[in-house]
Design a protein around this motif. Structure first.
Motif, mmCIF file in Angstrom:
data_model
loop_
_atom_site.group_PDB
_atom_site.id
_atom_site.type_symbol
_atom_site.label_atom_id
_atom_site.label_comp_id
_atom_site.label_asym_id
_atom_site.label_seq_id
_atom_site.Cartn_x
_atom_site.Cartn_y
_atom_site.Cartn_z
ATOM 1 N N LYS A 81 0.835 -0.921 -0.040
ATOM 2 C CA LYS A 81 -0.477 0.169 -0.249
ATOM 3 C C LYS A 81 0.832 1.510 0.459
ATOM 4 O O LYS A 81 0.403 2.211 -0.458
ATOM 5 C CB LYS A 81 -0.821 0.374 0.825
ATOM 6 C CG LYS A 81 -1.639 -1.262 1.244
ATOM 7 C CD LYS A 81 -2.975 -1.438 0.845
ATOM 8 C CE LYS A 81 -3.952 -2.317 0.629
ATOM 9 N NZ LYS A 81 -5.510 -2.213 0.085
ATOM 10 N N LEU A 82 1.443 1.097 0.418
ATOM 11 C CA LEU A 82 2.617 2.506 0.879
ATOM 12 C C LEU A 82 4.108 2.269 0.348
ATOM 13 O O LEU A 82 4.938 3.136 -0.017
ATOM 14 C CB LEU A 82 3.303 3.196 2.296
ATOM 15 C CG LEU A 82 1.758 2.843 3.234
ATOM 16 C CD1 LEU A 82 2.230 3.949 4.328
ATOM 17 C CD2 LEU A 82 1.015 3.911 2.800
ATOM 18 N N HIS A 83 4.299 1.126 -0.768
ATOM 19 C CA HIS A 83 5.972 1.057 -1.277
ATOM 20 C C HIS A 83 6.680 0.796 -0.574
ATOM 21 O O HIS A 83 8.110 1.465 -1.219
ATOM 22 C CB HIS A 83 4.976 1.969 -2.797
ATOM 23 C CG HIS A 83 4.118 1.781 -3.179
ATOM 24 N ND1 HIS A 83 3.837 0.909 -4.039
ATOM 25 C CD2 HIS A 83 3.015 2.554 -3.580
ATOM 26 C CE1 HIS A 83 2.560 1.373 -4.531
ATOM 27 N NE2 HIS A 83 2.018 2.441 -3.939
ATOM 28 N N THR A 84 6.830 0.768 0.332
ATOM 29 C CA THR A 84 8.259 0.579 0.921
ATOM 30 C C THR A 84 8.687 -0.813 0.723
ATOM 31 O O THR A 84 8.160 -1.445 -0.513
ATOM 32 C CB THR A 84 8.029 0.017 2.930
ATOM 33 O OG1 THR A 84 6.667 -0.658 2.367
ATOM 34 C CG2 THR A 84 6.837 1.700 3.295
ATOM 35 N N GLU A 85 10.551 -1.705 1.112
ATOM 36 C CA GLU A 85 11.201 -2.232 0.328
ATOM 37 C C GLU A 85 10.458 -2.832 0.778
ATOM 38 O O GLU A 85 9.398 -3.757 1.731
ATOM 39 C CB GLU A 85 12.129 -1.757 1.148
ATOM 40 C CG GLU A 85 13.333 -0.966 0.544
ATOM 41 C CD GLU A 85 14.402 -0.487 0.716
ATOM 42 O OE1 GLU A 85 14.852 -1.625 1.159
ATOM 43 O OE2 GLU A 85 14.965 0.486 1.517
ATOM 44 N N LYS A 86 10.532 -4.135 -0.038
ATOM 45 C CA LYS A 86 10.144 -5.473 0.117
ATOM 46 C C LYS A 86 10.958 -6.262 1.183
ATOM 47 O O LYS A 86 11.411 -5.493 1.378
ATOM 48 C CB LYS A 86 10.241 -6.400 -1.267
ATOM 49 C CG LYS A 86 9.640 -8.153 -1.112
ATOM 50 C CD LYS A 86 8.640 -8.336 -2.020
ATOM 51 C CE LYS A 86 7.822 -9.788 -1.116
ATOM 52 N NZ LYS A 86 6.433 -9.221 -1.506
ATOM 53 N N GLY A 87 10.166 -6.838 2.226
ATOM 54 C CA GLY A 87 10.849 -7.732 3.197
ATOM 55 C C GLY A 87 11.046 -6.861 3.987
ATOM 56 O O GLY A 87 11.746 -6.969 5.031
ATOM 57 N N ALA A 88 11.199 -4.821 4.358
ATOM 58 C CA ALA A 88 11.313 -4.618 5.285
ATOM 59 C C ALA A 88 9.968 -4.399 6.706
ATOM 60 O O ALA A 88 8.879 -4.970 6.737
ATOM 61 C CB ALA A 88 11.648 -2.873 4.484
ATOM 62 N N THR A 89 11.191 -5.056 7.562
ATOM 63 C CA THR A 89 10.106 -4.938 8.882
ATOM 64 C C THR A 89 10.947 -4.510 10.250
ATOM 65 O O THR A 89 10.332 -4.790 11.065
ATOM 66 C CB THR A 89 10.471 -6.546 9.003
ATOM 67 O OG1 THR A 89 11.358 -6.979 10.183
ATOM 68 C CG2 THR A 89 9.749 -7.596 8.764
ATOM 69 N N ASP A 90 11.666 -3.062 9.169
ATOM 70 C CA ASP A 90 11.939 -2.559 11.095
ATOM 71 C C ASP A 90 10.680 -1.551 11.037
ATOM 72 O O ASP A 90 10.399 -0.890 10.618
ATOM 73 C CB ASP A 90 13.198 -1.877 10.290
ATOM 74 C CG ASP A 90 13.509 -1.062 11.511
ATOM 75 O OD1 ASP A 90 13.910 -1.115 12.485
ATOM 76 O OD2 ASP A 90 14.549 0.110 11.296
ATOM 77 N N PRO A 91 10.454 -1.698 13.025
ATOM 78 C CA PRO A 91 9.306 -0.958 12.841
ATOM 79 C C PRO A 91 9.609 0.703 12.705
ATOM 80 O O PRO A 91 9.159 1.296 12.323
ATOM 81 C CB PRO A 91 9.515 -1.164 14.328
ATOM 82 C CG PRO A 91 9.790 -2.495 14.302
ATOM 83 C CD PRO A 91 11.121 -3.497 14.149
ATOM 84 N N ALA A 92 10.799 0.818 12.572
ATOM 85 C CA ALA A 92 11.018 2.446 12.950
ATOM 86 C C ALA A 92 11.346 2.936 11.543
ATOM 87 O O ALA A 92 10.130 3.900 11.328
ATOM 88 C CB ALA A 92 13.081 2.657 13.178
#
Lengths: 198, 456
Positions: free
Chosen positions: B166-177
């Motif tokens: 939905k927000l086009h962040t990096e695939k697989g990114a899970t860092d809460p910050a």
């Protein structure tokens, strides 16, 4: 009309027995060192606390804390700013503000919160929309707890007022605490006697 | 309609995830304990809060009238809604009158209860929830599972996947910050572009005619101060008499909710900004009916801290979605039967009656007592499921007849030793699911007593 229907229903249904409104003690503890407690709780809550003996040194303290700061905004006359807040028509323009410097008080020792009213900000959104917030707090204006704080202020005096107790934060992703949610990423408190510096 | 027990059994299928959910909430409960114990007058504050709320309930009509008069004097427009439908219509009318297309909202359980988002979306208004947890579940198109931490049921991997989509962040990114930063950018665009902002209300002060909203993210203020139109939606029970009462409630709320000494932002709204408009919508939606139930009216004291959820052994191991209502957990289970006894009649049974909820409640609601009383109402109204009713009726019949009881006791002591497992553990033995039956004793207490007394 739903107003009278609601009020009537409440009148019919509310408990008949009177329930007196209790008085609220101030719960003040005379021996407490309020300044030390305030600094400790504010730092635990993610605020930075810096003591400044002369309010003319604020500019220097600012540039030490954020040497690469971009746009600085402040309603305080003794701060060098890059933006004329009085000329801002649309508050959305303040999205570009990197650092906002305002006055606040009273500060609350038990939770590190500082009261900031509309008059302190010029624009209500300023302390939220800026990237980094600096608040000048007179140590003489620190009280022990929220009861004393509410005794000192009149919440309805201005159209808006807020207690701010740290940087904007969230723990909505797996309970990991992250600062810099929607509003200011950091809160720096300058402890300085400023009664006559405006 | 699926019952709590069925949904809960699905929730606990994944054991490690259940343990994780349980531990997350218990962690918050222990944080709450630590900060509460730092306040010597903690119990006195709870008692004061309870007494203030008693006073509010006994004078709610007068306080609401006082609140309205003060708010009007402050230049605020006040609206009254008898139910969810009226609330949604009123809000839409205000928005339509200003030609609002884009709306930002901060957390409001009341608007969840009224299904405002769905209603406004159908009318073509873009509604964006701005609390991070609320935004996450809005993008997932599901309801909150907790009133303070709406996305407490989700893992960061799931949120990472959602944000990637939905927000086009990096695939697989899970860092809460990293994910929070992405949400910050996304939401700041929404704040700046919004035509109106809606917030819930934590406290409405009768004496001053203003409302107080508590957030950690600052999202209520970002919305309210940027948009030219602000609307605050409140249930009638949000009233407190005096500004001084805020001292009591702000000391209790965040400590009970998340173990913080206070929320980061405690915002007091009394008048609209220059050239702007401020509206308050006061909503009943079943609350005045609850006020008329002496056994259950105390539930209206709730300040929505969520402490009862964090401590509840059943909530922690069944998740908020098992309850099927906006407000889950112990408090939800005493609010819902009054709304629809048929639909929510199973919720008072979703409890061990351990009383932990009542112990942590900052306004001292007798939650577990009310759960017990609702059970009796449900049984009287014939709301028990057939099997439970048959079993309980059978047990009542047997237990009131000593001879029959003695006979069946003897029979079962023998049978349990000799019968093959599949006769004892099957779909009729609910209790034996995941539990072993106890070793049957050789004799009953009665038999033992007779034997031993005759010897002496």
């Amino acid at each position: 009309m739903s107003r009278s229907a609601i009020i009537d229903a409440i009148r019919r249904n509310k408990p008949a027995a009177p329930a007196p409104l209790p008085g609220i003690p101030v719960f003040a503890n005379d021996g407490a060192d309020m300044l030390e407690t305030f600094i400790a709780t504010a730092e635990t809550g993610g605020s930075q606390v810096i003591r400044i003996s002369d309010s003319r040194d604020i500019g220097t303290a600012l540039s030490i804390r954020f040497p690469d700061a971009g746009i600085i905004a402040s309603p305080l006359l003794f701060i060098d700013t890059h933006i004329n807040l009085e000329a801002v028509q649309n508050p959305a323009e303040l999205e570009q503000v990197d650092i906002a410097v305002i006055r606040g008080g009273p500060g609350v020792a038990e939770n590190g919160a500082i009261w900031i009213s509309e008059a302190d900000c010029m624009h209500r959104v300023l302390p939220f929309i800026c990237q980094h917030l600096f608040v000048l707090l007179d140590p003489a204006g620190i009280v022990q707890n929220m009861h004393q704080a509410y005794e000192r202020i009149r919440i309805e005096k201005q159209g808006f007022g807020v207690f701010i107790a740290g940087p904007s934060k969230t723990a909505d992703i797996e309970q990991s605490l992250v600062t810099g949610a929607q509003a200011a990423r950091s809160l720096t408190i300058f402890l300085t006697a400023f009664s006559d510096s405006k | 309609m699926m019952e709590h027990a069925q949904k809960a059994s699905r929730f606990i299928e994944n054991e490690s995830r259940t343990d994780w959910h349980d531990a997350s909430l218990w962690f918050i409960r222990t944080k709450r304990d630590r900060v509460a114990h730092n306040i010597p007058e903690w119990e006195q504050l709870r008692e004061l809060a309870s007494q203030i709320k008693d006073n509010v309930l006994a004078n709610l009509d007068a306080y609401l009238e006082q609140f309205e008069a003060q708010a009007l004097k402050n230049g605020v427009k006040v609206h009254w809604a008898a139910d969810a439908e009226a609330h949604n219509r009123i809000v839409h009318d205000i928005l339509a009158g200003h030609g609002v297309r884009r709306l930002v909202k901060s957390k409001s359980m009341l608007t969840e209860e009224c299904h405002l988002n769905e209603y406004l979306s159908r009318q073509g208004i873009e509604v964006v929830d701005t609390d991070l947890g609320e935004r996450i579940i809005q993008l997932r198109e599901e309801p909150p599972s907790h009133i303070v931490m709406p996305a407490i049921h989700l893992k960061k991997e799931e949120i990472g996947e959602l944000f990637y989509e939905k927000l086009h962040t990096e695939k697989g990114a899970t860092d809460p910050a990293y994910l929070t930063e992405a949400a910050r950018r996304h939401l700041r665009e929404k704040f700046v572009g919004a035509d109106a902002a809606i917030t819930g209300v934590n406290f409405a002060v009768a004496e001053t005619g203003g409302v107080v909203v508590c957030t950690n993210e600052g999202n209520a203020d970002m919305g309210v101060h940027l948009a030219p139109l602000q609307i605050h939606c409140m249930g009638i029970e949000k009233i407190i008499p005096r500004a001084a009462d805020l001292g009591v409630f702000t000391r209790l709320l965040a400590r009970s909710a998340t173990g913080q000494p206070v929320t980061i932002y405690t915002s007091h709204y009394h008048r609209p900004g220059p050239g702007r408009e401020m509206h308050i919508v006061i909503v009943d939606n079943g609350r005045s009916a609850q006020l008329g139930r002496p056994d259950f009216r105390n539930s209206l004291k709730c300040i929505r801290c969520g402490a009862c959820m964090n401590t509840c052994p059943v909530y922690r191991r069944s998740g908020g979605h098992s309850y099927g209502y906006t407000i889950p957990g112990p408090i939800g289970s005493i609010l819902t039967p009054g709304i629809d006894l048929k639909k929510y009649g199973d919720l008072p049974f979703a409890s061990s009656l351990c009383g932990s909820c009542s112990d942590v409640c900052p306004v001292r609601i007798d939650i577990h007592q009310q759960l017990y009383r609702w059970r009796q109402v449900v049984v009287k109204e014939g709301g028990l499921p057939l099997v439970k009713r048959l079993v309980l009726n059978g047990a009542a019949w047997m237990l009131s007849r000593p001879a029959v009881y003695g006979f069946f006791g003897k029979l079962m002591r023998k049978a349990m030793r000799r019968l093959p497992r599949r006769f004892l553990y099957n779909r009729f033995n609910e209790w034996g699911k995941g539990r072993e039956l106890p070793e049957p004793p050789r004799q009953s207490f009665n038999e033992w007593h007779k034997q031993n007394r005759s010897r002496s």
